[in-house]
Design a protein around this motif. Structure first.
Motif, PDB file in Angstrom:
ATOM      1  N   SER A   1       1.529  58.092  35.210  1.00 57.83           N
ATOM      2  CA  SER A   1       0.238  57.448  35.432  1.00 57.83           C
ATOM      3  C   SER A   1      -0.184  56.754  34.150  1.00 57.83           C
ATOM      4  N   ASP A   2      -1.154  55.864  34.255  1.00 57.81           N
ATOM      5  CA  ASP A   2      -1.644  55.125  33.096  1.00 57.81           C
ATOM      6  C   ASP A   2      -2.334  56.024  32.078  1.00 57.81           C
ATOM      7  N   ILE A   3      -2.729  57.217  32.492  1.00 53.32           N
ATOM      8  CA  ILE A   3      -3.492  58.085  31.598  1.00 53.32           C
ATOM      9  C   ILE A   3      -2.690  59.293  31.134  1.00 53.32           C
ATOM     10  N   ASN A   4      -1.385  59.276  31.339  1.00 49.17           N
ATOM     11  CA  ASN A   4      -0.553  60.393  30.898  1.00 49.17           C
ATOM     12  C   ASN A   4       0.405  59.920  29.806  1.00 49.17           C
ATOM     13  N   PRO A   5       0.062  60.142  28.529  1.00 48.21           N
ATOM     14  CA  PRO A   5       0.910  59.647  27.440  1.00 48.21           C
ATOM     15  C   PRO A   5       2.272  60.326  27.380  1.00 48.21           C
ATOM     16  N   CYS A   6       2.378  61.536  27.891  1.00 48.57           N
ATOM     17  CA  CYS A   6       3.672  62.239  27.890  1.00 48.57           C
ATOM     18  C   CYS A   6       4.685  61.545  28.793  1.00 48.57           C
TER      19      CYS A   6
ATOM     20  N   LEU B   1      -1.414  64.881  36.275  1.00 54.29           N
ATOM     21  CA  LEU B   1      -1.834  66.034  35.464  1.00 54.29           C
ATOM     22  C   LEU B   1      -1.642  65.821  33.967  1.00 54.29           C
ATOM     23  N   ALA B   2      -2.348  64.844  33.429  1.00 57.41           N
ATOM     24  CA  ALA B   2      -2.303  64.596  31.990  1.00 57.41           C
ATOM     25  C   ALA B   2      -3.067  65.695  31.260  1.00 57.41           C
ATOM     26  N   GLU B   3      -2.351  66.516  30.535  1.00 52.34           N
ATOM     27  CA  GLU B   3      -2.934  67.696  29.879  1.00 52.34           C
ATOM     28  C   GLU B   3      -4.121  67.344  28.995  1.00 52.34           C
ATOM     29  N   GLN B   4      -4.050  66.192  28.351  1.00 49.80           N
ATOM     30  CA  GLN B   4      -5.066  65.832  27.360  1.00 49.80           C
ATOM     31  C   GLN B   4      -6.396  65.431  27.988  1.00 49.80           C
ATOM     32  N   TYR B   5      -6.371  65.001  29.232  1.00 50.02           N
ATOM     33  CA  TYR B   5      -7.564  64.380  29.805  1.00 50.02           C
ATOM     34  C   TYR B   5      -8.167  65.116  31.004  1.00 50.02           C
ATOM     35  N   VAL B   6      -7.372  65.835  31.755  1.00 50.38           N
ATOM     36  CA  VAL B   6      -7.864  66.450  32.995  1.00 50.38           C
ATOM     37  C   VAL B   6      -8.792  67.617  32.666  1.00 50.38           C
ATOM     38  N   LYS B   7      -9.987  67.609  33.225  1.00 52.70           N
ATOM     39  CA  LYS B   7     -10.971  68.662  33.000  1.00 52.70           C
ATOM     40  C   LYS B   7     -11.380  69.312  34.322  1.00 52.70           C
ATOM     41  N   PRO B   8     -11.706  70.583  34.329  1.00 56.40           N
ATOM     42  CA  PRO B   8     -11.811  71.454  33.168  1.00 56.40           C
ATOM     43  C   PRO B   8     -10.462  71.884  32.600  1.00 56.40           C
ATOM     44  N   THR B   9      -9.398  71.795  33.403  1.00 59.31           N
ATOM     45  CA  THR B   9      -8.067  72.153  32.940  1.00 59.31           C
ATOM     46  C   THR B   9      -7.041  71.710  33.963  1.00 59.31           C
TER      47      THR B   9
ATOM     48  N   MET C   1      -4.576  73.366  34.737  1.00 66.76           N
ATOM     49  CA  MET C   1      -4.149  74.563  35.469  1.00 66.76           C
ATOM     50  C   MET C   1      -4.882  74.685  36.797  1.00 66.76           C
ATOM     51  N   LEU C   2      -6.065  74.105  36.890  1.00 65.65           N
ATOM     52  CA  LEU C   2      -6.789  74.098  38.158  1.00 65.65           C
ATOM     53  C   LEU C   2      -6.005  73.328  39.221  1.00 65.65           C
ATOM     54  N   TYR C   3      -5.152  72.390  38.780  1.00 65.81           N
ATOM     55  CA  TYR C   3      -4.477  71.486  39.713  1.00 65.81           C
ATOM     56  C   TYR C   3      -2.956  71.649  39.752  1.00 65.81           C
ATOM     57  N   ARG C   4      -2.419  72.618  39.005  1.00 64.15           N
ATOM     58  CA  ARG C   4      -0.970  72.849  39.079  1.00 64.15           C
ATOM     59  C   ARG C   4      -0.532  73.103  40.518  1.00 64.15           C
ATOM     60  N   ASN C   5      -1.279  73.929  41.229  1.00 59.33           N
ATOM     61  CA  ASN C   5      -0.907  74.257  42.604  1.00 59.33           C
ATOM     62  C   ASN C   5      -1.106  73.078  43.550  1.00 59.33           C
ATOM     63  N   MET C   6      -2.019  72.166  43.182  1.00 61.56           N
ATOM     64  CA  MET C   6      -2.171  70.937  43.972  1.00 61.56           C
ATOM     65  C   MET C   6      -0.916  70.087  43.847  1.00 61.56           C
TER      66      MET C   6
END
Length: 579
Positions: A52-57, A87-95, A97-102
């Protein structure tokens, strides 16, 4: 091994019959510019892309997907890119981990609902590896994991910078007034110099390595730096290999045993892994089936016998993942810990782990140590139990001060992150280096999503005194790039009434890492009185994904999966009807 034939391909159900419904499938494929020669008698390969455009990894995945397609086409497959949540770790809030299962649900349903025979999973940023693998395990088709790879070393004024680890270190110096704003901006600009994941042994590097260790990625693939020219070559090889895996019918069910996941634990320990490895690897193993399921006790058993031999920050003091790759990477490390591995486990190559690592060399004995000269004599993680965490809590002894591994001190308790954050900046806070900071209501439900809040900042008062580590306890997680005497994942969490909810400021807590114990020095009678007076917090969600999450999330010791997604929840999902 019996090979599949074109008529037995899963995708043939969509494309092969001579009826009106498959007419629609074929005509719509032709609408997109494909011809029957593109799919006839060929495996259809999904490329699950978390770009995605917002995931630098994952910046480079836009190109790498083309490399994967090239490999698939070379081996006679039909590639189809299917985007998944990033799931860009740096930007997704609150975490995230809330969306890993998604992401796991996204992956499983993308594969199951489409004419897919096999999949290449493109991930790397922390939660993408476990999310993708969990979903693909449940879908059951052959798959291969393509790791994003670490970024290049950071640099500032000739100093080598490591993601996260040096950010925490220099932030304390900034708080203490030893680094100017201009210098801080220079650190910001120098710590992440290329695409790719964190180049410390954080959660991203840990989980990419574990995916390789359990046999779901090509040998050596998890160590390749993202900008290295070997990375696009590896990506094309993933494409070539998945086509053959489909013809071989090399499904997860035919490959994986409990031993694969035990290999994952052993490698995690030797790498000096992130504490998050426990939550993710437990969840992945349970998706593979009850016969594969591992527990916290397995991690602790391996931590007693497998030493840390990867001298990579934050457990190490000098090197980063780029150095690890040059030193021989994961195959070299696995060869060195071969006595602790089951070498007969099957992998995506169609060969065994032993065959994959045979002859793998190490080119620097300081980066990848020998078993008789380890960085740390026991494994990277330890599981503590006691009346404050009956279902377990996790610490990373290799990354914390030795004198804090056996300690009794008074608790200073915070019920929320904002409360804690305000308190640590108060120079009048009544705290000493001997205190044990406690942050609660930050677990799977309390966070929500178990955010990476567990590396509590050292109070400013102590930072200015030169203190850089102290015991901290939480039901939260922490970044795998973090370090320090942080006890995490306390289960059950405070938000649902776990014992952590009953701690009061001033209570004494005893930590004994060698004995694997953590004890609240309060009588059972007093704890019973406190429990009777405890009031459950108000529920956070009344609708949406959060509502579903809060009703179905499992605790940290069970992997934080949704209960209804685990293999043991019900019968396998049948193939979709096509009418």
């Amino acid at each position: 091994m019996t090979r599949k034939t074109p008529e037995t391909l899963r995708s043939a159900r969509w494309f092969a019959p001579d009826d009106l419904r498959t007419f629609g499938h074929r005509s719509r494929a032709m609408q997109m510019g494909y011809a029957p020669q593109d799919w006839e008698n060929k495996p259809v390969i999904a490329i699950i892309n978390t770009w995605s455009d917002i995931n630098p990894c994952h910046t480079h995945f836009k190109q790498r997907v083309e490399d994967v397609k090239r490999g698939i086409l070379q081996s006679g497959g039909f590639p189809l890119e299917l985007p998944a949540i990033s799931l860009a770790e740096q930007y997704v809030k609150p975490t995230t981990m809330l969306y890993r299962n998604m992401l796991a649900m996204d992956t499983e349903e993308l594969i199951r609902s489409h004419p897919i025979d096999g999949a290449v999973l493109m991930g790397g940023c922390d939660k993408t590896t476990p999310g993708l693998v969990m979903g693909a395990l449940s879908a059951g088709v052959p798959f291969i994991y393509l790791p994003a790879g670490p970024m290049l070393r950071g640099n500032w004024k000739g100093k080598v910078l490591g993601s996260g680890s040096d950010a925490w270190k220099f932030w304390d110096e900034r708080r203490a007034g030893k680094i100017s704003k201009t210098q801080w901006i220079e650190v910001e600009a120098g710590i992440a110099r290329s695409h790719g994941t964190c180049m410390t042994m954080g959660t991203a590097a840990t989980m990419m390595g574990i995916a390789e260790a359990i046999g779901m990625a090509l040998p050596g693939s998890s160590s390749i730096p993202a900008p290295d020219s070997n990375h696009p070559r590896m990506s094309a090889e993933c494409g070539r290999r998945i086509v053959e895996m489909v013809w071989e019918d090399l499904t997860p069910a035919r490959m994986l045993t409990r031993a694969n996941f035990e290999n994952g634990i052993a490698v995690a320990m030797a790498m000096g892994c992130s504490t998050n490895a426990i939550v993710h690897l437990v969840a992945m193993s349970r998706r593979a089936g009850e016969h594969c399921a591992i527990t916290l006790d397995d991690f602790d058993a391996y931590s007693r016998k497998v030493p840390v031999i990867a001298n990579i920050r934050p457990s190490g003091d000098k090197y980063l993942m780029e150095d690890f790759y040059y030193a021989g990477g994961l195959p070299g490390l696995m060869n060195r810990i071969a006595p602790h591995l089951d070498l007969n486990t099957l992998t995506v190559t169609g060969k065994t782990t032993g065959q994959n690592i045979e002859g793998a060399e190490v080119y620097s004995d300081d980066v990848i140590r020998t078993l008789d000269n380890p960085l740390y004599a026991e494994g990277a993680l330890a599981v503590l139990r006691g009346n404050i965490a009956p279902n377990g809590a996790v610490i990373k002894p290799s990354a914390c001060a030795p004198h804090l591994q056996q300690h009794t001190g008074p608790a200073i308790v915070f019920d929320s992150y904002p409360e804690m954050k305000a308190a640590v900046e108060d120079e009048n806070l009544d705290v000493t280096p001997g205190h044990i900071m406690v942050l609660r209501n930050a677990g799977p439900q309390g966070g929500p999503g178990m955010p990476e809040w567990g590396m509590l900042p050292i109070p400013l008062k102590l930072v200015k005194q030169g203190v850089r580590d102290m015991l901290r306890l939480s039901d939260a997680r922490m970044s795998g790039t973090s370090y320090g005497a942080c006890i995490l994942h306390a289960a059950p969490e405070a938000y649902i009434g776990g014992p952590l909810a009953l701690v009061k400021t001033g209570d004494l807590i005893t930590v004994d890492v060698p004995a694997r114990s953590i004890h609240l020095e309060v009588s059972d009678e007093e704890l019973a009185i406190r429990r009777a007076a405890w009031v459950a917090p108000e529920k956070r969600y009344e609708r949406g994904y959060g509502w579903m999450f809060s009703r179905h999330i499992l605790q940290a010791d069970q992997g934080c999966d949704f209960d209804f997604l685990e293999t043991s929840f019900g019968a396998p999902v049948a193939e979709p009807d096509i009418y």
